[in-house]
Motif scaffolding. Sequence first.
Motif, PDB file in Angstrom:
ATOM      1  N   VAL A  81       0.887  -1.159   0.000  1.00 55.98           N
ATOM      2  CA  VAL A  81       0.000   0.000   0.000  1.00 55.98           C
ATOM      3  C   VAL A  81       0.925   1.209   0.000  1.00 55.98           C
ATOM      4  O   VAL A  81       1.856   1.288   0.804  1.00 55.98           O
ATOM      5  N   LEU A  82       0.694   2.141  -0.912  1.00 56.27           N
ATOM      6  CA  LEU A  82       1.564   3.308  -1.034  1.00 56.27           C
ATOM      7  C   LEU A  82       0.800   4.603  -0.795  1.00 56.27           C
ATOM      8  O   LEU A  82      -0.306   4.772  -1.288  1.00 56.27           O
ATOM      9  N   MET A  83       1.424   5.502  -0.037  1.00 59.80           N
ATOM     10  CA  MET A  83       0.947   6.874   0.106  1.00 59.80           C
ATOM     11  C   MET A  83       1.945   7.736  -0.657  1.00 59.80           C
ATOM     12  O   MET A  83       3.132   7.756  -0.320  1.00 59.80           O
ATOM     13  N   VAL A  84       1.475   8.419  -1.684  1.00 61.96           N
ATOM     14  CA  VAL A  84       2.376   9.161  -2.561  1.00 61.96           C
ATOM     15  C   VAL A  84       2.044  10.650  -2.485  1.00 61.96           C
ATOM     16  O   VAL A  84       0.949  11.074  -2.853  1.00 61.96           O
ATOM     17  N   GLU A  85       2.994  11.426  -2.015  1.00 62.50           N
ATOM     18  CA  GLU A  85       2.765  12.864  -1.910  1.00 62.50           C
ATOM     19  C   GLU A  85       2.686  13.494  -3.296  1.00 62.50           C
ATOM     20  O   GLU A  85       3.479  13.157  -4.192  1.00 62.50           O
ATOM     21  N   ASN A  86       1.736  14.381  -3.473  1.00 62.38           N
ATOM     22  CA  ASN A  86       1.594  15.077  -4.750  1.00 62.38           C
ATOM     23  C   ASN A  86       2.903  15.770  -5.128  1.00 62.38           C
ATOM     24  O   ASN A  86       3.525  16.430  -4.297  1.00 62.38           O
ATOM     25  N   GLY A  87       3.298  15.613  -6.389  1.00 56.97           N
ATOM     26  CA  GLY A  87       4.528  16.233  -6.859  1.00 56.97           C
ATOM     27  C   GLY A  87       5.637  15.246  -7.115  1.00 56.97           C
ATOM     28  O   GLY A  87       6.607  15.558  -7.811  1.00 56.97           O
ATOM     29  N   ILE A  88       5.509  14.029  -6.559  1.00 61.09           N
ATOM     30  CA  ILE A  88       6.524  12.999  -6.804  1.00 61.09           C
ATOM     31  C   ILE A  88       6.316  12.412  -8.199  1.00 61.09           C
ATOM     32  O   ILE A  88       5.198  12.083  -8.584  1.00 61.09           O
ATOM     33  N   HIS A  89       7.400  12.269  -8.926  1.00 58.81           N
ATOM     34  CA  HIS A  89       7.317  11.749 -10.290  1.00 58.81           C
ATOM     35  C   HIS A  89       6.812  10.302 -10.269  1.00 58.81           C
ATOM     36  O   HIS A  89       7.266   9.489  -9.470  1.00 58.81           O
ATOM     37  N   ASP A  90       5.882   9.992 -11.173  1.00 58.19           N
ATOM     38  CA  ASP A  90       5.295   8.650 -11.234  1.00 58.19           C
ATOM     39  C   ASP A  90       6.327   7.547 -11.467  1.00 58.19           C
ATOM     40  O   ASP A  90       6.131   6.408 -11.047  1.00 58.19           O
ATOM     41  N   ASP A  91       7.424   7.897 -12.150  1.00 57.94           N
ATOM     42  CA  ASP A  91       8.432   6.878 -12.463  1.00 57.94           C
ATOM     43  C   ASP A  91       9.029   6.238 -11.220  1.00 57.94           C
ATOM     44  O   ASP A  91       9.564   5.126 -11.293  1.00 57.94           O
ATOM     45  N   PHE A  92       8.948   6.902 -10.086  1.00 57.01           N
ATOM     46  CA  PHE A  92       9.565   6.372  -8.872  1.00 57.01           C
ATOM     47  C   PHE A  92       8.704   5.335  -8.163  1.00 57.01           C
ATOM     48  O   PHE A  92       9.141   4.745  -7.180  1.00 57.01           O
ATOM     49  N   TRP A  93       7.500   5.117  -8.658  1.00 55.57           N
ATOM     50  CA  TRP A  93       6.688   4.087  -8.002  1.00 55.57           C
ATOM     51  C   TRP A  93       5.754   3.361  -8.965  1.00 55.57           C
ATOM     52  O   TRP A  93       5.524   2.160  -8.839  1.00 55.57           O
ATOM     53  N   LEU A  94       5.209   4.056  -9.960  1.00 52.27           N
ATOM     54  CA  LEU A  94       4.172   3.464 -10.802  1.00 52.27           C
ATOM     55  C   LEU A  94       4.708   2.347 -11.703  1.00 52.27           C
ATOM     56  O   LEU A  94       4.044   1.331 -11.912  1.00 52.27           O
ATOM     57  N   LYS A  95       5.918   2.501 -12.208  1.00 56.18           N
ATOM     58  CA  LYS A  95       6.468   1.496 -13.114  1.00 56.18           C
ATOM     59  C   LYS A  95       6.813   0.191 -12.397  1.00 56.18           C
ATOM     60  O   LYS A  95       6.718  -0.892 -12.966  1.00 56.18           O
ATOM     61  N   THR A  96       7.251   0.298 -11.135  1.00 52.39           N
ATOM     62  CA  THR A  96       7.667  -0.895 -10.402  1.00 52.39           C
ATOM     63  C   THR A  96       6.541  -1.533  -9.606  1.00 52.39           C
ATOM     64  O   THR A  96       6.614  -2.708  -9.257  1.00 52.39           O
ATOM     65  N   ALA A  97       5.519  -0.770  -9.295  1.00 50.41           N
ATOM     66  CA  ALA A  97       4.412  -1.322  -8.499  1.00 50.41           C
ATOM     67  C   ALA A  97       3.070  -0.844  -9.041  1.00 50.41           C
ATOM     68  O   ALA A  97       2.268  -0.239  -8.323  1.00 50.41           O
TER      69      ALA A  97
END
Length: 212
Positions: A157-173
């Motif tokens: 389960v991920l909490m992603v702060e607005n402004g973080i680039h999607d590449d740092f989480w979306l591609k791997t999970a």
Amino acid sequence: MIREAEATAVHEAIAARKQGGFPEKVAWEARSRYLHTLYSEFRTLADDIEGKVVFISYSVQSGEIYFKHMEELLRQSGFTVVTGFRSHPGDKSNVIKRVRAQIGRSAVYLGILTKEMQVRLSNVKRGRHREDEYRWTPSVWTMEEKGMALALDKPLVLMVENGIHDDFWLKTAPESIHHKFDRESYIDVAEAVHEAIVQRYIESGLKRGAIR
């Protein structure tokens, strides 16, 4: 039974203090502390057996306030919260071993991805023009811990702060449950994250056959 013995020790320590029996007071207080530690160890063991353990990955620099709130929410629901910052028996002060052990004993991984460092993306095309664009990255250790959780096949389960680039989480999970947040929306998002963790824990237990 341990809690009853601890309560008795506390009562006896208070009685000894009132009666001026200093050696007896010290002895009963020491017994009370020992019983409290013993109970905590049994409680932790019971939580591990039940699998009701959540590993929270976060940055001390930018995410500690969010971590403390989520930790309290989860503890109120009976979860044990572990992190890579807290030692674990057998890690021998090795950070990698510690993190792997803590994630390994967890039923669910929660990653709190907060804005740690700003990077510049040069020559980003915007319509007919190209310009620089700035995005944020989460902490390196949070990414390392997320990678370990994926390798150990833990529900994420991920909490992603607005402004973080999607590449740092979306591609791997891409299949993980994720929730975007900022300071204004955090409280509402935290409740949704809490519900998601409970659901992932139930799903994990059903998969293992631990919950019937």
